[in-house]
Design a protein around this motif. Structure first.
Motif, PDB file in Angstrom:
ATOM      1  N   THR A 111       0.846  -1.200   0.000  1.00 46.45           N
ATOM      2  CA  THR A 111       0.000   0.000   0.000  1.00 46.45           C
ATOM      3  C   THR A 111       0.873   1.238   0.000  1.00 46.45           C
ATOM      4  O   THR A 111       2.098   1.158   0.158  1.00 46.45           O
ATOM      5  N   GLU A 112       0.252   2.383  -0.142  1.00 46.81           N
ATOM      6  CA  GLU A 112       0.988   3.638  -0.141  1.00 46.81           C
ATOM      7  C   GLU A 112       1.585   3.944   1.212  1.00 46.81           C
ATOM      8  O   GLU A 112       2.478   4.789   1.331  1.00 46.81           O
ATOM      9  N   ASP A 113       1.107   3.221   2.234  1.00 46.23           N
ATOM     10  CA  ASP A 113       1.685   3.376   3.575  1.00 46.23           C
ATOM     11  C   ASP A 113       2.843   2.418   3.825  1.00 46.23           C
ATOM     12  O   ASP A 113       3.432   2.427   4.909  1.00 46.23           O
ATOM     13  N   GLY A 114       3.149   1.538   2.850  1.00 48.58           N
ATOM     14  CA  GLY A 114       4.257   0.602   3.004  1.00 48.58           C
ATOM     15  C   GLY A 114       3.850  -0.731   3.592  1.00 48.58           C
ATOM     16  O   GLY A 114       4.717  -1.526   3.958  1.00 48.58           O
ATOM     17  N   ALA A 115       2.521  -0.996   3.697  1.00 48.52           N
ATOM     18  CA  ALA A 115       2.069  -2.275   4.228  1.00 48.52           C
ATOM     19  C   ALA A 115       2.012  -3.298   3.095  1.00 48.52           C
ATOM     20  O   ALA A 115       1.570  -2.987   1.989  1.00 48.52           O
ATOM     21  N   VAL A 116       2.437  -4.538   3.358  1.00 48.39           N
ATOM     22  CA  VAL A 116       2.438  -5.600   2.361  1.00 48.39           C
ATOM     23  C   VAL A 116       1.055  -6.203   2.274  1.00 48.39           C
ATOM     24  O   VAL A 116       0.528  -6.754   3.251  1.00 48.39           O
ATOM     25  N   MET A 117       0.421  -6.091   1.073  1.00 52.93           N
ATOM     26  CA  MET A 117      -0.902  -6.674   0.855  1.00 52.93           C
ATOM     27  C   MET A 117      -0.782  -8.152   0.510  1.00 52.93           C
ATOM     28  O   MET A 117      -1.569  -8.971   0.976  1.00 52.93           O
ATOM     29  N   ALA A 118       0.180  -8.493  -0.307  1.00 50.63           N
ATOM     30  CA  ALA A 118       0.378  -9.888  -0.731  1.00 50.63           C
ATOM     31  C   ALA A 118       1.804 -10.030  -1.247  1.00 50.63           C
ATOM     32  O   ALA A 118       2.402  -9.063  -1.718  1.00 50.63           O
ATOM     33  N   PHE A 137      10.127   2.077  -4.486  1.00 51.07           N
ATOM     34  CA  PHE A 137       8.852   2.587  -3.973  1.00 51.07           C
ATOM     35  C   PHE A 137       8.738   4.082  -4.270  1.00 51.07           C
ATOM     36  O   PHE A 137       7.689   4.575  -4.731  1.00 51.07           O
ATOM     37  N   ILE A 138       9.840   4.795  -4.038  1.00 49.47           N
ATOM     38  CA  ILE A 138       9.818   6.250  -4.250  1.00 49.47           C
ATOM     39  C   ILE A 138       9.623   6.567  -5.729  1.00 49.47           C
ATOM     40  O   ILE A 138       8.815   7.439  -6.091  1.00 49.47           O
ATOM     41  N   GLN A 139      10.353   5.878  -6.615  1.00 47.77           N
ATOM     42  CA  GLN A 139      10.239   6.140  -8.046  1.00 47.77           C
ATOM     43  C   GLN A 139       8.841   5.838  -8.563  1.00 47.77           C
ATOM     44  O   GLN A 139       8.308   6.589  -9.394  1.00 47.77           O
ATOM     45  N   ALA A 140       8.247   4.766  -8.083  1.00 52.35           N
ATOM     46  CA  ALA A 140       6.898   4.414  -8.552  1.00 52.35           C
ATOM     47  C   ALA A 140       5.891   5.483  -8.162  1.00 52.35           C
ATOM     48  O   ALA A 140       4.940   5.772  -8.911  1.00 52.35           O
ATOM     49  N   ASN A 141       6.011   6.121  -7.018  1.00 53.57           N
ATOM     50  CA  ASN A 141       5.058   7.134  -6.566  1.00 53.57           C
ATOM     51  C   ASN A 141       5.348   8.502  -7.175  1.00 53.57           C
ATOM     52  O   ASN A 141       4.447   9.344  -7.258  1.00 53.57           O
ATOM     53  N   GLU A 142       6.620   8.710  -7.589  1.00 54.30           N
ATOM     54  CA  GLU A 142       6.934  10.008  -8.192  1.00 54.30           C
ATOM     55  C   GLU A 142       6.380  10.099  -9.616  1.00 54.30           C
ATOM     56  O   GLU A 142       5.873  11.140 -10.035  1.00 54.30           O
ATOM     57  N   LYS A 143       6.493   9.022 -10.370  1.00 59.70           N
ATOM     58  CA  LYS A 143       5.970   8.993 -11.738  1.00 59.70           C
ATOM     59  C   LYS A 143       5.049   7.787 -11.856  1.00 59.70           C
ATOM     60  O   LYS A 143       5.458   6.698 -12.243  1.00 59.70           O
ATOM     61  N   ILE A 144       3.753   8.051 -11.538  1.00 59.94           N
ATOM     62  CA  ILE A 144       2.812   6.934 -11.409  1.00 59.94           C
ATOM     63  C   ILE A 144       2.434   6.349 -12.761  1.00 59.94           C
ATOM     64  O   ILE A 144       1.885   5.239 -12.830  1.00 59.94           O
ATOM     65  N   ARG A 173       5.768  -0.281 -10.247  1.00 61.21           N
ATOM     66  CA  ARG A 173       4.791   0.602 -10.899  1.00 61.21           C
ATOM     67  C   ARG A 173       3.725   0.995  -9.873  1.00 61.21           C
ATOM     68  O   ARG A 173       3.458   0.260  -8.916  1.00 61.21           O
ATOM     69  N   SER A 174       3.157   2.127 -10.075  1.00 63.29           N
ATOM     70  CA  SER A 174       2.051   2.568  -9.216  1.00 63.29           C
ATOM     71  C   SER A 174       0.758   1.880  -9.678  1.00 63.29           C
ATOM     72  O   SER A 174       0.484   1.795 -10.884  1.00 63.29           O
ATOM     73  N   VAL A 175      -0.044   1.354  -8.696  1.00 66.25           N
ATOM     74  CA  VAL A 175      -1.294   0.655  -9.006  1.00 66.25           C
ATOM     75  C   VAL A 175      -2.416   1.232  -8.139  1.00 66.25           C
ATOM     76  O   VAL A 175      -2.180   1.906  -7.118  1.00 66.25           O
ATOM     77  N   ILE A 183     -10.835   3.510  -3.604  1.00 66.48           N
ATOM     78  CA  ILE A 183      -9.578   3.318  -4.357  1.00 66.48           C
ATOM     79  C   ILE A 183      -8.467   4.138  -3.702  1.00 66.48           C
ATOM     80  O   ILE A 183      -8.646   5.311  -3.411  1.00 66.48           O
ATOM     81  N   ARG A 184      -7.393   3.458  -3.506  1.00 66.39           N
ATOM     82  CA  ARG A 184      -6.208   4.149  -3.006  1.00 66.39           C
ATOM     83  C   ARG A 184      -4.961   3.613  -3.734  1.00 66.39           C
ATOM     84  O   ARG A 184      -5.015   2.565  -4.370  1.00 66.39           O
ATOM     85  N   ARG A 185      -3.877   4.329  -3.586  1.00 63.46           N
ATOM     86  CA  ARG A 185      -2.684   3.973  -4.348  1.00 63.46           C
ATOM     87  C   ARG A 185      -1.834   2.914  -3.615  1.00 63.46           C
ATOM     88  O   ARG A 185      -1.853   2.818  -2.395  1.00 63.46           O
ATOM     89  N   GLY A 186      -1.134   2.168  -4.471  1.00 62.35           N
ATOM     90  CA  GLY A 186      -0.185   1.173  -3.966  1.00 62.35           C
ATOM     91  C   GLY A 186       0.933   0.982  -4.988  1.00 62.35           C
ATOM     92  O   GLY A 186       0.967   1.643  -6.031  1.00 62.35           O
ATOM     93  N   VAL A 187       1.814   0.056  -4.711  1.00 66.00           N
ATOM     94  CA  VAL A 187       2.944  -0.216  -5.604  1.00 66.00           C
ATOM     95  C   VAL A 187       3.049  -1.728  -5.811  1.00 66.00           C
ATOM     96  O   VAL A 187       3.026  -2.503  -4.846  1.00 66.00           O
ATOM     97  N   LEU A 188       3.139  -2.105  -7.104  1.00 63.57           N
ATOM     98  CA  LEU A 188       3.357  -3.513  -7.460  1.00 63.57           C
ATOM     99  C   LEU A 188       4.848  -3.697  -7.772  1.00 63.57           C
ATOM    100  O   LEU A 188       5.400  -3.006  -8.621  1.00 63.57           O
ATOM    101  N   LEU A 189       5.485  -4.642  -7.099  1.00 66.16           N
ATOM    102  CA  LEU A 189       6.922  -4.877  -7.225  1.00 66.16           C
ATOM    103  C   LEU A 189       7.167  -6.261  -7.818  1.00 66.16           C
ATOM    104  O   LEU A 189       6.613  -7.258  -7.336  1.00 66.16           O
TER     105      LEU A 189
END
Length: 595
Positions: A111-118, A137-144, A173-175, A183-189
């Motif tokens: 999640t955008e808070d850094g919590a692992v969803m899966a 994480f930082i790059q994905a949120n800077e350029k979503i 990437r930002s998801v 809907i809220r933002r997260g990051v897929l790694l």
């Protein structure tokens, strides 16, 4: 003759001129062709490296697209179509990981808070790791709107079940994550296994010239065949300069070496593949071509020379053959056949030399026969010097023993004397075996020990291994006579005579040693050169006689040597060649006393 000489001289000049012109033309053509070939080789090598670089870029693009497909599949087919409150991602993420685990280390959604969803594979998150501070994480949120590829790094998000550390390239990437309709933002790694990229580029480096390395858009090296050496500052790379190059070919000088650089940008990532080929590598290959060219030129020149030589040989061949046969004659080989052929003059010369060689051979055969006869006469003359004095003394002793009724001693002495003279006769041969010569010496000592009872002791130390070699007869007994008469005759039981026989290297040695009064040094030098200077007893055979007989028969460094010290004793040493008796007389039948 003048016309033939002038014609031959003109032919020689034409041959030399033709050969010289041909060589100059070949050298000129070789230089031009070599320069053209060197240029073509360089261009072909650059084109080959460019094709290899394109192939490596295509393979790398394919690999990265596969990873992007994994990310797209997870996002558009799974995450975007469900509410994560009711439908977790673990099952689909695990299936996707299992399908691509050869190229993946892990997949995670945070999640955008850094919590692992899966996450897949299921692993424990490392303690103390703040996901929000991670570069991916930082790059994905800077350029979503973009996909982001990181440089290689150690995977530091999850603990490995086998405590291994994996080098990865992170694709983030930002998801958009849906939770209870919100809907809220997260990051897929997606962590790709860096070894996959290493394998692709390692295979590319096994081909072509030079080497290929990979860097990001900022010039940071992602892969290099000597990466560890670069990290350890053992070598340097011109990657910061290459980062400013556009796609294409460049020639640069780095660390004093000229090299060709080809740059190719990898799509989606901004990474750059760089091919580096030192010009020296072209030179190494050109050295091989240069060597090959020189070899071809050399062979061509040799063929030209061979052709000229073949033509001229038709004229000079009879003379060369005659010269060759005369060379054998110069080496002393009179049995060689003198060549007779060619023109009339050469045939006449060959016949004349043949006649001369025939006469020389006859003269030499006559000289050899004459020398052999002289040699035999000299040996017979030396052998005839044996004085019957010993025989008279021995027979007197036998008469005295019979008159004194010492019949057994008389019988022993007569028997030893008979055996002594049987070996001395040796069927008229001058050469006998060392076994017979030592037996002769033993019989002689048996007689003398009876005559000089208790006057001296005798010790015989002859190596049995030398008994079957040749010697000249009657060379040991005179030495024993000298040892008795000049050495121990007046020592009243304290005298000792030692007869030794042994082999050393390629020589046979027989020594007679006594502990008598010795010989003055001023007399030793005359013993082998002038018998008139030394008083003789016994058989009358002087040391010079023995030495001359050995030297007459055996050609080489053989004969007698004398060592003596006053009041210490004397040693006379016989040196003989190692000549087996069986080779001199192969069918010799042993004496009765040897059977």
């Amino acid at each position: 003759m003048r016309n033939k000489f002038q014609k031959r001289s003109i032919q020689l000049i034409i041959t030399i001129s033709f050969t010289t012109i041909a060589i100059i033309a070949m050298v000129f053509m070789g230089i031009v062709l070599y320069a053209q070939f060197a240029q073509n080789t360089r261009e072909n090598a650059i084109e080959s490296n460019k094709q290899l670089l394109d192939q490596a870029a295509w393979n790398l693009n394919t690999y990265l697209r596969n990873m992007m497909t994994v990310s797209d599949t997870m996002y558009y087919s799974v995450i975007k179509n469900r509410d994560l409150t009711y439908e977790p991602l673990d099952k689909e993420m695990t299936l996707l990981y299992e399908a691509n685990k050869d190229n993946l280390i892990s997949i995670a959604c945070v999640t955008e808070d850094g919590a692992v969803m899966a996450a897949a594979p299921v692993a424990t998150r490392k303690k103390g790791i703040d996901i929000k501070t991670q570069d991916w994480f930082i790059q994905a949120n800077e350029k979503i709107e973009n996909l982001h590829f990181s440089t290689p790094h150690v995977q530091n998000l999850f603990d490995s079940s086998n405590y291994r550390y994996f080098w990865v390239v992170s694709l983030s990437r930002s998801v958009e994550l849906t939770n209870i309709g919100r809907i809220r933002r997260g990051v897929l790694l997606v962590d790709m296994n860096f070894s996959g990229i290493e394998q692709l580029l390692s295979k590319a480096n096994e081909k072509g010239y030079g080497y290929i390395y990979l860097m990001d858009r900022n010039g940071e090296i992602i892969y290099h065949p000597q990466q560890q050496a670069i990290y350890s500052n053992l070598i340097q790379e011109n990657n910061q300069t290459a980062a400013a190059y556009e796609d294409g070919n460049y020639t640069e000088t780095f660390e004093g070496k000229e090299r060709v650089v080809i740059v190719k940008t990898v799509g989606y990532t901004g990474w750059k593949l760089v091919s580096v080929t030192p010009v020296q590598e072209f030179t190494v290959n050109l050295n091989q071509i240069r060597f090959f060219t020189v070899m071809i030129a050399t062979i061509s020149i040799m063929l030209i020379l061979f052709g000229n030589a073949f033509i001229s040989s038709k004229v000079t061949d009879p003379l060369r053959k005659l010269e060759k046969s005369i060379k054998y004659l110069e080496e002393g080989n009179l049995d060689t056949d003198i060549y007779i052929g060619g023109t009339h003059e050469i045939r006449h010369l060959g016949k004349t030399i043949t006649s001369m060689v025939r006469q020389m051979r006859k003269l030499m055969d006559d000289m050899v026969a004459e020398q052999q006869e002289k040699r035999k006469s000299a040996l017979d003359a030396l052998q005839s010097q044996i004085n019957p004095h010993f025989l008279y003394n021995t027979l007197d002793s036998v008469v005295w023993m019979i008159e004194s009724e010492r019949y057994q001693e008389a019988i022993s002495m007569v028997t030893a004397l008979a055996k002594l003279f049987r070996i001395s006769l040796s069927k008229g041969k001058n050469i006998i075996s060392i076994r017979d010569e030592i037996s002769h010496a033993k019989y002689y000592l048996d007689i003398q020990k009876v005559r000089y009872k208790n006057k001296f002791n005798v010790r015989i130390e002859v190596d049995p291994a030398i008994e079957d070699y040749c010697t000249i007869k009657l060379i040991v007994q005179p030495l024993l006579e000298n040892a008795i008469y000049y050495g121990v005759e007046h020592m009243d039981g304290d005298g000792e005579i030692i007869l030794r026989g042994y082999e050393k290297e390629d020589y046979i040695y027989i020594e007679v040693t006594d502990n008598g009064m010795g010989i003055p040094k001023e007399n030793i030098e005359y013993l082998l050169t002038d018998d008139t200077r030394v008083r003789k007893h016994g058989s009358g055979i002087g040391l010079r006689n023995i030495d001359q007989r050995i030297k007459l028969y055996f050609k080489g460094d053989y004969g007698l040597t004398i060592e003596s010290e006053l009041d210490e004793g004397t040693t006379v040493r016989i040196c003989l060649p190692k000549l087996p008796y069986s080779e001199a007389y192969p069918k010799e039948v042993p004496h009765e006393d040897q059977k």
